[in-house]
Every structure is written in C-alpha cells, then in structure tokens.
Write a protein that holds these residues in place. Structure first.
Motif, PDB file in Angstrom:
ATOM      1  N   LEU A 174      40.670  38.280  53.503  1.00 57.06           N
ATOM      2  CA  LEU A 174      40.574  39.434  52.608  1.00 57.06           C
ATOM      3  C   LEU A 174      41.889  39.689  51.889  1.00 57.06           C
ATOM      4  O   LEU A 174      41.911  40.017  50.695  1.00 57.06           O
ATOM      5  N   GLY A 178      42.310  39.455  47.849  1.00 61.81           N
ATOM      6  CA  GLY A 178      42.822  40.564  47.053  1.00 61.81           C
ATOM      7  C   GLY A 178      44.013  40.168  46.205  1.00 61.81           C
ATOM      8  O   GLY A 178      44.119  40.556  45.036  1.00 61.81           O
ATOM      9  N   LYS A 183      36.951  35.158  44.977  1.00 60.85           N
ATOM     10  CA  LYS A 183      35.637  35.458  45.548  1.00 60.85           C
ATOM     11  C   LYS A 183      35.576  34.873  46.954  1.00 60.85           C
ATOM     12  O   LYS A 183      36.047  33.758  47.192  1.00 60.85           O
ATOM     13  N   VAL A 220      35.395  45.073  57.178  1.00 63.75           N
ATOM     14  CA  VAL A 220      35.520  45.099  55.720  1.00 63.75           C
ATOM     15  C   VAL A 220      34.939  46.394  55.169  1.00 63.75           C
ATOM     16  O   VAL A 220      33.858  46.829  55.579  1.00 63.75           O
ATOM     17  N   GLU A 223      32.730  48.655  49.810  1.00 62.84           N
ATOM     18  CA  GLU A 223      32.803  48.171  48.430  1.00 62.84           C
ATOM     19  C   GLU A 223      33.137  46.686  48.381  1.00 62.84           C
ATOM     20  O   GLU A 223      32.515  45.913  47.646  1.00 62.84           O
ATOM     21  N   PHE A 224      34.127  46.273  49.172  1.00 60.89           N
ATOM     22  CA  PHE A 224      34.512  44.864  49.206  1.00 60.89           C
ATOM     23  C   PHE A 224      33.397  44.038  49.845  1.00 60.89           C
ATOM     24  O   PHE A 224      33.135  42.906  49.454  1.00 60.89           O
ATOM     25  N   ARG A 225      32.722  44.633  50.827  1.00 64.78           N
ATOM     26  CA  ARG A 225      31.673  43.909  51.545  1.00 64.78           C
ATOM     27  C   ARG A 225      30.545  43.486  50.607  1.00 64.78           C
ATOM     28  O   ARG A 225      29.963  42.413  50.757  1.00 64.78           O
ATOM     29  N   SER A 227      30.795  42.534  47.656  1.00 64.53           N
ATOM     30  CA  SER A 227      31.193  41.420  46.785  1.00 64.53           C
ATOM     31  C   SER A 227      31.205  40.079  47.514  1.00 64.53           C
ATOM     32  O   SER A 227      31.372  39.033  46.893  1.00 64.53           O
TER      33      SER A 227
END
Length: 291
Positions: A174, A178, A183, A220, A223-225, A227
C-alpha cells in the motif's frame, strides 16, 4: 514506512540493476539511503600461507580504498540528485554482515540484485540474496535485471494464500502504491487439480473472494480497498499460476510474504516464494513473517 534503505552492491553489472529502485524509492519517501559493500577478505590464518603477510595486508588496504572510492562516487551522484546517501564498507561474510548491519541500523528496506543469466532459472540457493531474503529483519526487494528509465511502478501484484500472516505484505504494498500511484491487484491461486462443475467453482470462488475482502478490511481503508482488484486463478501449483498471470498481465512489482500456510515456520527452500524469486523477471518484494 521506508525511512532508511540499504542498497547492497558488489560493483558488478548485476548489482547496478537494483540501484534505480533504491534511488527512486529513497527519493519518493525522502529516505536515507545507505550504500553497502562487503569486502570478502581472506582471514589472517589463511594469509599466513601466502608467505609475506605484509603484502596481503597492503592488498587488503588497497581493496578497502578502491571499494570506498567506488561507493563514494555513487553516493556523490545520488547526493547531487537530492538524496541523502552515505556509504558503509563492511568486511566478512556478505550475508551475515548485511543482516547484522540492517538490524543495527533499524533498516526499513534492503534492495539488492540477484544473479543469473537471463532466460535461465536463477539458482539462488545458498547465495547471498537467498540468505538475506530468508533472514532479513525488514522487507527485501530483489531485482533481476536493469529496468528501463525512467523507472515505472504502475502495477503491483500483491499475493495472498488467504492466511492471516499473508497480511504482513499488505502495508508495504500500500505504501509503494501510494508513492508511485500504482494499481494493486490482490491475487490468490486456487491450487487444485480436481475438476469442478461451473456452479461449484463459482461458489468456491465467491467464498474465497469474501475471505480476501475480510483480509483487506483488517488492513486497508474502505476508499483504497475499493480500488484494489481481487483476482482468483485456478492452477495446479501457486508458482506456475503466478508466472502465467505475469505473462498475461502487466506487472511491475510482486509483493509477497514468506511463510507456510499451515502456520508452521517454513524456509524458502522449495516454497512458492523461492520459486517466484528464481523464475520471474519481475522485481519481488518479500516480507518475512515471524511466526
């Protein structure tokens, strides 16, 4: 997360392959980058058989000066790019010195190259890289070939065997995603050679996807999850399934934990991690799970 990075080199062309990764990660995380070379000297006991021990000591001192000069040249170039780089010359067994230095420094990442001719399976059993991956106190990024520049990490393949320990690899994946705007694809290889009907296979896949969701939910943010793409691939063996996925999809970096699914301590020898390290051209970030 990656505040202190160690890059190891033996000054070979192979070693240069990983420098671009160490440099780019250090730049994006504003990290300290320590350039390390281990001088494999001849113990004084052996030098006694060489006759004139003073000649040996002079040769050793010359080797120290040359290695320090090469390290400093690389560090100077990095400093000119705004990277906080310093050098460290160690002496002894490369594997043990790298591990000890990483522990003493509280390193967050070790970056190193593996050896082996392109197109052939790399035999890293017993090598410095393999021993460091097995025993490092921090994640280890192994690089097989020099990347095209500018360096790009757009697609990260995060591997899971659906065990709790496999979540250890999630945070560094992660962090890198970032920093590079990459991706993440979370991949599980459903290892089975038993033929299943369509309905049974779908039911099993759906159940495994729910397990993957649960693992992600623990580590996670929501929001990130959303994606992260979750993929399940059926295959007779995990390493082969991973290799096929990399052949069919763009993958710039593999991130994986090293452990045994049974919860028992397991060496890399014969494991999925070792097979991936040996056979794929893609850089691999391994995160050791202490069980």
């Amino acid at each position: 997360m990656f505040g202190k990075i160690i890059w190891t080199t033996d000054f070979s062309e192979n070693a240069e392959a990983s420098l671009a990764y160490a440099e780019e990660i250090a730049s994006r995380f504003d990290a300290d980058l320590i350039l390390v070379h281990v001088l494999l000297d001849i113990p004084l006991f052996y030098s006694s058989f060489l006759g004139d021990s003073s000649a040996y000591l002079e040769a050793l001192e010359k080797a120290r000066e040359e290695a320090s000069g090469e390290l400093e040249s690389i560090a100077r170039n990095l400093r000119n790019k705004g990277i906080a780089a310093r050098i460290m010359l160690l002496e002894g067994s490369p594997y043990s010195e790298i591990i000890s230095f990483a522990e003493n420094q509280g390193a967050d990442l070790i970056v190193m190259s593996t050896r082996g001719p392109k197109g052939l399976e790399r035999i890293i059993i017993g090598s410095t890289a393999e021993k460091v991956v097995r025993n490092a106190p921090c994640p280890v990024l192994t690089v097989h070939e020099k990347p095209a520049l500018p360096l790009k990490i757009a697609n990260i393949l995060l591997l899971t065997d659906l065990s709790e320990p496999s979540k250890k690899a999630f945070p560094p994946a992660l962090e890198l995603a970032g920093a590079f705007g990459a991706k993440i694809t979370l991949l599980h290889i459903m290892e089975t050679s038993v033929p299943l009907g369509k309905e049974d296979e779908k039911a099993l896949s759906d159940a495994l996807l729910r397990v993957m969701d649960g693992l992600l939910a623990d580590t996670v943010g929501e929001e990130f999850r959303r994606s992260i793409e979750k993929v399940i691939v059926k295959g007779a063996d995990a390493a082969g399934g991973i290799a096929r996925f990399c052949e069919e999809n763009p993958v710039d970096l593999i991130v994986m934990a090293t452990h045994g699914r049974s919860g028992l301590r397991k060496t890399l020898l014969g494991s999925v991690a070792e097979k991936v390290l040996r056979s794929l051209e893609v850089p691999v970030l391994t995160v050791k799970v202490r069980l």
